[in-house]
Structure formats: C-alpha cells, structure tokens
Design an enzyme around this catalytic site. Sequence first.
Site, PDB file in Angstrom:
ATOM      1  N   LYS A 199       0.903   6.031  -9.750  1.00  0.00           N
ATOM      2  CA  LYS A 199       0.491   4.889 -10.563  1.00  0.00           C
ATOM      3  C   LYS A 199      -0.992   4.660 -10.292  1.00  0.00           C
ATOM      4  CE  LYS A 199       1.761   0.090 -11.651  1.00  0.00           C
ATOM      5  NZ  LYS A 199       2.658  -1.025 -11.279  1.00  0.00           N
ATOM      6  N   LYS A 223      -6.308  -3.800  -7.507  1.00  0.00           N
ATOM      7  CA  LYS A 223      -5.158  -3.181  -6.847  1.00  0.00           C
ATOM      8  C   LYS A 223      -5.518  -1.817  -6.260  1.00  0.00           C
ATOM      9  CE  LYS A 223      -1.724  -5.674  -9.595  1.00  0.00           C
ATOM     10  NZ  LYS A 223      -0.376  -5.631 -10.218  1.00  0.00           N
ATOM     11  N   GLU A 239       1.584  12.256  -3.152  1.00  0.00           N
ATOM     12  CA  GLU A 239       2.437  11.083  -3.407  1.00  0.00           C
ATOM     13  C   GLU A 239       3.801  11.526  -3.947  1.00  0.00           C
ATOM     14  OE1 GLU A 239       2.106   7.931  -2.859  1.00  0.00           O
ATOM     15  OE2 GLU A 239      -0.024   7.417  -2.739  1.00  0.00           O
ATOM     16  N   LYS A 254       1.801   7.366 -14.395  1.00  0.00           N
ATOM     17  CA  LYS A 254       1.368   6.230 -15.208  1.00  0.00           C
ATOM     18  C   LYS A 254      -0.110   5.931 -14.931  1.00  0.00           C
ATOM     19  CE  LYS A 254       2.527   1.299 -15.776  1.00  0.00           C
ATOM     20  NZ  LYS A 254       3.347   0.188 -15.258  1.00  0.00           N
ATOM     21  N   SER A 280       0.548  -0.095 -21.956  1.00  0.00           N
ATOM     22  CA  SER A 280       0.202  -1.093 -22.971  1.00  0.00           C
ATOM     23  C   SER A 280      -1.155  -0.846 -23.606  1.00  0.00           C
ATOM     24  CB  SER A 280       0.253  -2.488 -22.349  1.00  0.00           C
ATOM     25  OG  SER A 280      -0.631  -2.576 -21.228  1.00  0.00           O
ATOM     26  N   TYR A 319       6.190   1.712 -26.029  1.00  0.00           N
ATOM     27  CA  TYR A 319       6.468   0.524 -26.832  1.00  0.00           C
ATOM     28  C   TYR A 319       6.752   0.904 -28.287  1.00  0.00           C
ATOM     29  CZ  TYR A 319       4.631  -1.665 -22.671  1.00  0.00           C
ATOM     30  OH  TYR A 319       4.436  -2.045 -21.359  1.00  0.00           O
TER      31      TYR A 319
END
Length: 332
Positions: A199, A223, A239, A254, A280, A319
């Site tokens: 991520k 973050k 990871e 992502k 998004s 989406y």
Amino acid sequence: MTAFPNIRLRRKRLGNWLLNLTRENELSINDLILPLFVHNGEKIYEPIAGLPNIKCYPIANLLSVIEKAKNLGINAVALFPVVENSLKTENACEAYNPDNLICSTIRKIKSEFANDIGVIADVALDPYTICGHDGVVINGKIANDETIPILCKQALVLAAAGCDIVAPSDMMDGRIQAIRTALDSSNFQDVLILSYAVKYCSGFYAPFRQAVGSCSFSSSIDKSSYQLDFGNTKEAMWEIQMDIDEAADIIMIKPGMPYLDVIRAAADRFDIPIFAYQVSGEYAMLKAASEKGWLEYDKVIYESLLSFKRAGAKSIFTYAALEVAELKKQKK
C-alpha cells in the site's frame, strides 16, 4: 520491384471475430470486486464529493445495490464504514465493537444473501481514530506493536459477524501472523486474509479519505512512516514475501494503474493471487475527464482495468464494477 513482407501481423486484426480469437488478455465480470460505503444515517444515500456517481448508503438501501451486483455476476463486495465523529477515539475502540456499523452490515448481508456473494472488510483503524491514522499514536508516532492487538480484536469481530475475507490495510509490521493466529485460535480457520501488503503512500487516496472522514480535501495526513515509499519496488517484494510467510491468502497492491510494474513484478515472482485496487483518485480522474467530454468513459475504464489484468492481477477492486459488469452483459 519492392519486396513486401511475408509476415503481416495486421492480418490478425482484420475483424472483431479475429481479434476475439487472438486476444491475449480479457476482462471478466469474475475479475471485479465492488467497494461500497455504508453509513448510519437516515438518508437514502449520501453523494460522495470527489467520486462522481458513487454514494454512501444506509444498511437497508445497501442491500439493493448488493442484489444488483449479485445479479450481474459480481462475486464479492468490499465494505467501508463512514463512522460518526462521536464514535472516533484515540484508541479506536469502536473498531472492535461487535455491534459497530460494519459488523451490523455484514450480519444483515449474510442474513439476506448467505454465501451467494462474498463479503470483504478492511482491518484498519483510520475510520475509527480521531487522527485518521491506521494505527494508534503514542508520543507522536504510529505505534506498530500497540496497534496489532487492536487489529486482531477488529478482525475477530468481523469474522464473528460473518465476514468471508478480512483485509488488513494498515501496513503495520507483523500483523498478518498475529491476525491469523487470533482467527485460528477462535475457530475462524476458514476466514481468508487479503493482505494489503503493498500500500503505497499515494496522493490518489484523497476522495476515499474524504468519504470515510479520515481527511478532508483541504487538509492532508502524512502516512509515510508506515505506507510504502512510491519510489520502491524491491521493498514491495519484501513486503509481499513477509506477508506470504505469515500466512496471507491473497495479496493486494494499491493503487493500481500507477503501479502496474509492481503488479507485474509480483505476479512473476509469487504463486499467490495478486489483487489490485483502482483507487478513488484513479476512478475520479477518468470519470471527471469523461464528464468534461475529454474521454470516452466506457472505453477508458475498460482499457484501464484490462491493463491490471495484463500486468498480472487476478481480481480488481473498482468503483466502476457495476458499470463495467453492465457493459459486459450488454455485449453478450
């Protein structure tokens, strides 16, 4: 006399029937996972700024959307809660409330649809913390080891509610093994773990963060101390390997389209299903450009999702899942 080539690759492009027969990669409805937002309010739905045509639903109205998804052949939905500010705390205790919004939603879905459609839910604290971070903050830092027990509690209440796949998206080190142990110890051996192993600390999440209330368009949240540096590929492979070693069943990468090279590298290296998330910001860009008349939406959304498949993704959170599924049905 000019010599013309004997090999003419264009011969295989002379008609749609030939293109269909020789196409190397295809996008199927089976590849699509529909993200859905749920709220506790009374309105039939809430529009989401930054995500054109995407809405946040109360539980009762969410069921009709899931019914539509199921009838179109979509196999799973991914649920994201929009939590009231009054329920957000520093230690995210609402995340492991067995009667919280997301657990109540899962129970209702399972009561209505049983196993006719899969339910995926994130394991992360950002919808439940005052600060909007995916972990608890201690002395100004995101506390990795203190966050993991909370994530385990959250995974357990999701599993108890009937969630089929828990999806840790927090990027804390060691949480996959801890969650797997917690699930197995509580007789939830059949609950899968979809690890957001890769991520990236991306700018493409803004509409989502605004939707769940962890951040607004006028502010930002850093973050970078736990999400992956977007300049790194080798670290992404570490990871993934670590989460596979800790018993992840599926791996998520992502965002999607800006990281097709990472999806390809992971698919080539690991014998585990690789999922991708058309996040998004990706969806919003394509939708906004099409609404301006600059792009033909049906074509670019399909092309963008097919690029994920070409890169090696097995399934895609998007989406646009309902729209693409309807397009596929119409072409049959």
